[in-house]
Design a protein around this motif. Sequence first.
Motif, PDB file in Angstrom:
ATOM      1  N   VAL A  48      47.859 -20.873 -55.327  1.00 33.71           N
ATOM      2  CA  VAL A  48      46.466 -21.448 -55.748  1.00 33.71           C
ATOM      3  C   VAL A  48      45.711 -20.394 -55.957  1.00 33.71           C
ATOM      4  CG1 VAL A  48      44.960 -22.995 -54.096  1.00 33.71           C
ATOM      5  CG2 VAL A  48      47.409 -22.893 -53.745  1.00 33.71           C
ATOM      6  N   THR A  49      45.290 -20.449 -57.127  1.00 31.62           N
ATOM      7  CA  THR A  49      44.582 -19.187 -57.627  1.00 31.62           C
ATOM      8  C   THR A  49      42.848 -19.416 -57.320  1.00 31.62           C
ATOM      9  OG1 THR A  49      44.060 -20.138 -59.830  1.00 31.62           O
ATOM     10  CG2 THR A  49      46.207 -19.007 -59.699  1.00 31.62           C
ATOM     11  N   MET A  50      42.510 -20.439 -57.182  1.00 33.44           N
ATOM     12  CA  MET A  50      41.286 -20.883 -57.141  1.00 33.44           C
ATOM     13  C   MET A  50      40.067 -20.397 -58.270  1.00 33.44           C
ATOM     14  SD  MET A  50      41.193 -22.629 -54.354  1.00 33.44           S
ATOM     15  CE  MET A  50      39.247 -22.744 -53.869  1.00 33.44           C
ATOM     16  N   ALA A  51      40.838 -20.356 -59.528  1.00 34.38           N
ATOM     17  CA  ALA A  51      40.312 -20.037 -60.649  1.00 34.38           C
ATOM     18  C   ALA A  51      40.211 -21.247 -61.663  1.00 34.38           C
ATOM     19  CB  ALA A  51      41.149 -18.881 -61.213  1.00 34.38           C
ATOM     20  N   PRO A  52      39.095 -21.355 -62.351  1.00 31.82           N
ATOM     21  CA  PRO A  52      38.967 -22.567 -63.125  1.00 31.82           C
ATOM     22  C   PRO A  52      40.208 -22.701 -63.986  1.00 31.82           C
ATOM     23  CG  PRO A  52      37.165 -21.245 -63.039  1.00 31.82           C
ATOM     24  CD  PRO A  52      38.183 -20.354 -62.546  1.00 31.82           C
ATOM     25  N   ALA A  53      40.732 -23.744 -63.956  1.00 32.47           N
ATOM     26  CA  ALA A  53      41.779 -24.429 -64.977  1.00 32.47           C
ATOM     27  C   ALA A  53      43.146 -23.280 -64.922  1.00 32.47           C
ATOM     28  CB  ALA A  53      41.475 -24.464 -66.393  1.00 32.47           C
ATOM     29  N   SER A  54      43.406 -22.817 -63.856  1.00 34.30           N
ATOM     30  CA  SER A  54      44.537 -21.521 -63.968  1.00 34.30           C
ATOM     31  C   SER A  54      45.488 -21.932 -63.314  1.00 34.30           C
ATOM     32  CB  SER A  54      43.793 -20.203 -63.328  1.00 34.30           C
ATOM     33  OG  SER A  54      44.823 -19.357 -63.081  1.00 34.30           O
ATOM     34  N   ARG A  55      46.608 -22.055 -63.796  1.00 33.17           N
ATOM     35  CA  ARG A  55      48.298 -22.374 -63.348  1.00 33.17           C
ATOM     36  C   ARG A  55      48.961 -20.836 -63.424  1.00 33.17           C
ATOM     37  NH1 ARG A  55      49.623 -27.747 -63.140  1.00 33.17           N
ATOM     38  NH2 ARG A  55      51.841 -27.217 -63.690  1.00 33.17           N
ATOM     39  N   GLY A  71      33.355 -18.785 -51.947  1.00 34.36           N
ATOM     40  CA  GLY A  71      31.949 -18.705 -51.481  1.00 34.36           C
ATOM     41  C   GLY A  71      31.880 -17.606 -50.617  1.00 34.36           C
ATOM     42  N   GLY A  72      32.725 -17.234 -49.646  1.00 34.06           N
ATOM     43  CA  GLY A  72      32.740 -15.950 -49.149  1.00 34.06           C
ATOM     44  C   GLY A  72      32.397 -14.578 -50.031  1.00 34.06           C
ATOM     45  N   SER A  73      33.185 -14.648 -51.135  1.00 34.21           N
ATOM     46  CA  SER A  73      33.207 -13.389 -51.962  1.00 34.21           C
ATOM     47  C   SER A  73      31.905 -13.559 -52.600  1.00 34.21           C
ATOM     48  CB  SER A  73      34.279 -13.479 -53.055  1.00 34.21           C
ATOM     49  OG  SER A  73      33.937 -14.550 -54.070  1.00 34.21           O
ATOM     50  N   TYR A  74      31.258 -14.619 -52.873  1.00 34.13           N
ATOM     51  CA  TYR A  74      29.886 -14.588 -53.631  1.00 34.13           C
ATOM     52  C   TYR A  74      28.693 -14.076 -52.598  1.00 34.13           C
ATOM     53  CZ  TYR A  74      25.438 -16.330 -55.729  1.00 34.13           C
ATOM     54  OH  TYR A  74      24.162 -16.530 -56.126  1.00 34.13           O
ATOM     55  N   VAL A  75      28.670 -14.567 -51.260  1.00 31.46           N
ATOM     56  CA  VAL A  75      27.828 -13.936 -50.355  1.00 31.46           C
ATOM     57  C   VAL A  75      27.749 -12.607 -49.824  1.00 31.46           C
ATOM     58  CG1 VAL A  75      27.363 -16.564 -49.691  1.00 31.46           C
ATOM     59  CG2 VAL A  75      28.897 -14.798 -48.330  1.00 31.46           C
ATOM     60  N   MET A  76      29.050 -11.915 -50.300  1.00 34.25           N
ATOM     61  CA  MET A  76      28.961 -10.615 -50.211  1.00 34.25           C
ATOM     62  C   MET A  76      28.968  -9.761 -51.252  1.00 34.25           C
ATOM     63  SD  MET A  76      33.035 -10.566 -48.122  1.00 34.25           S
ATOM     64  CE  MET A  76      32.876  -8.596 -48.199  1.00 34.25           C
ATOM     65  N   HIS A  77      28.550 -10.560 -52.493  1.00 36.42           N
ATOM     66  CA  HIS A  77      28.352  -9.725 -53.748  1.00 36.42           C
ATOM     67  C   HIS A  77      29.920  -9.181 -54.089  1.00 36.42           C
ATOM     68  CE1 HIS A  77      24.087  -9.482 -53.784  1.00 36.42           C
ATOM     69  NE2 HIS A  77      24.064  -9.576 -52.659  1.00 36.42           N
ATOM     70  N   ARG A  78      30.966  -9.808 -54.106  1.00 36.30           N
ATOM     71  CA  ARG A  78      32.021  -9.134 -54.554  1.00 36.30           C
ATOM     72  C   ARG A  78      32.802 -10.297 -55.108  1.00 36.30           C
ATOM     73  NH1 ARG A  78      34.579  -4.560 -50.777  1.00 36.30           N
ATOM     74  NH2 ARG A  78      35.327  -3.728 -52.993  1.00 36.30           N
ATOM     75  N   GLU A  79      32.301 -11.204 -55.951  1.00 34.99           N
ATOM     76  CA  GLU A  79      32.997 -12.269 -56.531  1.00 34.99           C
ATOM     77  C   GLU A  79      33.907 -11.757 -57.727  1.00 34.99           C
ATOM     78  OE1 GLU A  79      28.942 -12.452 -58.426  1.00 34.99           O
ATOM     79  OE2 GLU A  79      29.766 -12.039 -56.472  1.00 34.99           O
ATOM     80  N   THR A  80      33.313 -10.604 -58.384  1.00 33.17           N
ATOM     81  CA  THR A  80      34.090 -10.311 -59.525  1.00 33.17           C
ATOM     82  C   THR A  80      35.347  -9.239 -59.038  1.00 33.17           C
ATOM     83  OG1 THR A  80      32.910  -7.953 -59.663  1.00 33.17           O
ATOM     84  CG2 THR A  80      32.110 -10.106 -60.929  1.00 33.17           C
ATOM     85  N   GLU A  81      35.770  -9.334 -57.855  1.00 34.32           N
ATOM     86  CA  GLU A  81      36.699  -8.633 -57.257  1.00 34.32           C
ATOM     87  C   GLU A  81      37.630  -9.236 -56.249  1.00 34.32           C
ATOM     88  OE1 GLU A  81      35.189  -3.861 -56.407  1.00 34.32           O
ATOM     89  OE2 GLU A  81      33.856  -5.693 -55.662  1.00 34.32           O
ATOM     90  N   ILE A  82      37.284 -10.280 -55.605  1.00 34.70           N
ATOM     91  CA  ILE A  82      38.021 -10.937 -54.727  1.00 34.70           C
ATOM     92  C   ILE A  82      37.691 -12.570 -54.723  1.00 34.70           C
ATOM     93  CG2 ILE A  82      38.431  -8.832 -53.242  1.00 34.70           C
ATOM     94  CD1 ILE A  82      36.348  -9.865 -51.225  1.00 34.70           C
ATOM     95  N   GLY A  83      38.227 -13.192 -53.928  1.00 38.09           N
ATOM     96  CA  GLY A  83      37.726 -14.808 -53.835  1.00 38.09           C
ATOM     97  C   GLY A  83      38.747 -15.698 -54.712  1.00 38.09           C
ATOM     98  N   SER A  84      39.477 -14.887 -55.847  1.00 34.88           N
ATOM     99  CA  SER A  84      40.282 -15.735 -56.599  1.00 34.88           C
ATOM    100  C   SER A  84      41.618 -15.027 -56.986  1.00 34.88           C
ATOM    101  CB  SER A  84      39.669 -16.608 -57.851  1.00 34.88           C
ATOM    102  OG  SER A  84      39.159 -15.509 -58.703  1.00 34.88           O
ATOM    103  N   LEU A  85      42.641 -15.465 -57.713  1.00 34.87           N
ATOM    104  CA  LEU A  85      43.804 -14.615 -58.193  1.00 34.87           C
ATOM    105  C   LEU A  85      43.657 -14.411 -59.765  1.00 34.87           C
ATOM    106  CD1 LEU A  85      46.587 -16.039 -56.011  1.00 34.87           C
ATOM    107  CD2 LEU A  85      45.009 -13.967 -55.711  1.00 34.87           C
TER     108      LEU A  85
END
Length: 550
Positions: free
Chosen positions: A24-31, A487-501
């Motif tokens: 479950v990558t939580m990335a857009p259109a990613s299988r 959501g969690g990665s965004y509020v801690m300014h790390r969405e480019t590093e964590i929060g999705s695979l």
Amino acid sequence: TYTGTGNCQGGTSVEFIIEDATFVTMAPASRAESMLVRDGRIAAIGPAAAVRAAAEPGAAVVRLDGATVIPGLIDAHCHVLNIGYLAAGADCSQPAAPDIAAVQTRLREAANRTPARSWVTGSGYVEYKLAEHRHPTRADLDEAVPDRPAVVYHTSLHACVLNSAALREAGFADGQPDPPDGVLGRDGQGRLTGVLFEGPMFRVFADRLRHDLADMDAAARGRVVRRAGQRLAALGITAACDADMRCQTLAAYAEADDAGVLAQRIYGLTVHDEVDELIRSGLQGRRSGRLAAQAVKIWADGGMSSRTAAIHGTYPVPPFGSGILYFTPAELTAMVRDFAARGLQVCIHAQGDRAIEIVLDAYAQTLAQAPANPRRHRIEHGGAMYPALTTRAARLRIPVVSQPGFLSGLGDGFAEAFGDQADQLYAFRSWQRAGITVAGSSDAPVITPDPLTGIRDAILRRTAAGQVIGPDERLAARDALALYTAGGSYVMHRETEIGSLEPGKLADFTVLDRNPLSVGPEQITGIQVLATVVDGTPTYRTGSIAFPET
């Protein structure tokens, strides 16, 4: 098994492929069928053949027998060190301690194992869950611990009860007035009951934590940090915002970071009155990949479960009144402007609609010259952020960090306190539809830090008694999981590093025995965490999962 392996930065190069898993990558259109981890990052994810082709010859293969891999779970507002600190005291929560007699028994047991120089401590009670339907009193605590100071903290950490010895040592006496930022409980004769609300409680807690940490050596402080990290890692949590960071607790984290035993990425929200000390300490900013202190925490009002959140109108239940506001609108606005000018992200605890209105006023004035909210100033909790306030928050681009798990843990008390307005509390679906970024969290130790409980409650919104609060605010399973990842990665300014695979991101992920997006909501809390991985290295794993050694 908690591995406690800590930081692998700069360690031995490790490469492995994960196969035979649901991703479950939580990335857009990613299988994905397979994932390659190299040097602590995701090197490739996608079709199995393509991932194997990207790997070096001889790369290890980890087969997960159909388990599910999700991005590492993020608790965007909890009190990490407090979890470890309070765990050493008496568990006075319900149903563990169903009545005041049980609270007394647990305090007596705690007194036998508490060092002589420390107060006897308990935590976790909720007065409306106790059989007596009231707060314990100084007299109740005196019976259990007559000869030394004792304190029991309300689960909200917005109230506590002191025995007579603790009241004396903390400087409280009958006849003194209530402070501007809190309330002292009194009996019918005006004598202190030992119950403290808001500001006085915060000062007692901060003083005790400061004293007890100072009384420990570095090894003992490390055990407190490790105890908290172990608890969170076993729940699949790879990153957390500590919403009660003080300079002394930050120093304890720094010691643990230097020793390589931080099990999560810790993002500190430094208490507002310690910011100057933080800046002088040299610990401000991102200290390492595991520790950062880039935000400030301000309390605008009290708590929902303690019925001290600042609301328009009055509560129909004790302690009655309209709640506590910590600052005037002018004071709060000046603080926000000052901290924003210093480059800090401002995170304001606001629960009642009156407090949220004042917070949005302060943000509106501060962001007049920066309408995109580049620092991502936040509202913490946002319980009574009703529709008109939601529209304002969306317009200002204010993210909200909230706690779905409150609904099952404390929701019956909310329904009692808010009546017909209860269905508008914690309006996650309305917030998301308005365009607000919502991050999930627990506020632990207020409730369980288990993010699976929060995911379930965001979907079901069902209280312990079976009442559904705000049925129209229920989220789909994927949106609920997004609270604890993207959501969690965004509020801690790390969405480019964590929060999705995704390729290039840090290899922070959680392995579950079932997919939370494909089981019934009632089954989500029964899902087992098989492994928790940070930087490609397990911080927790069961015996059935084996990863290459670093």
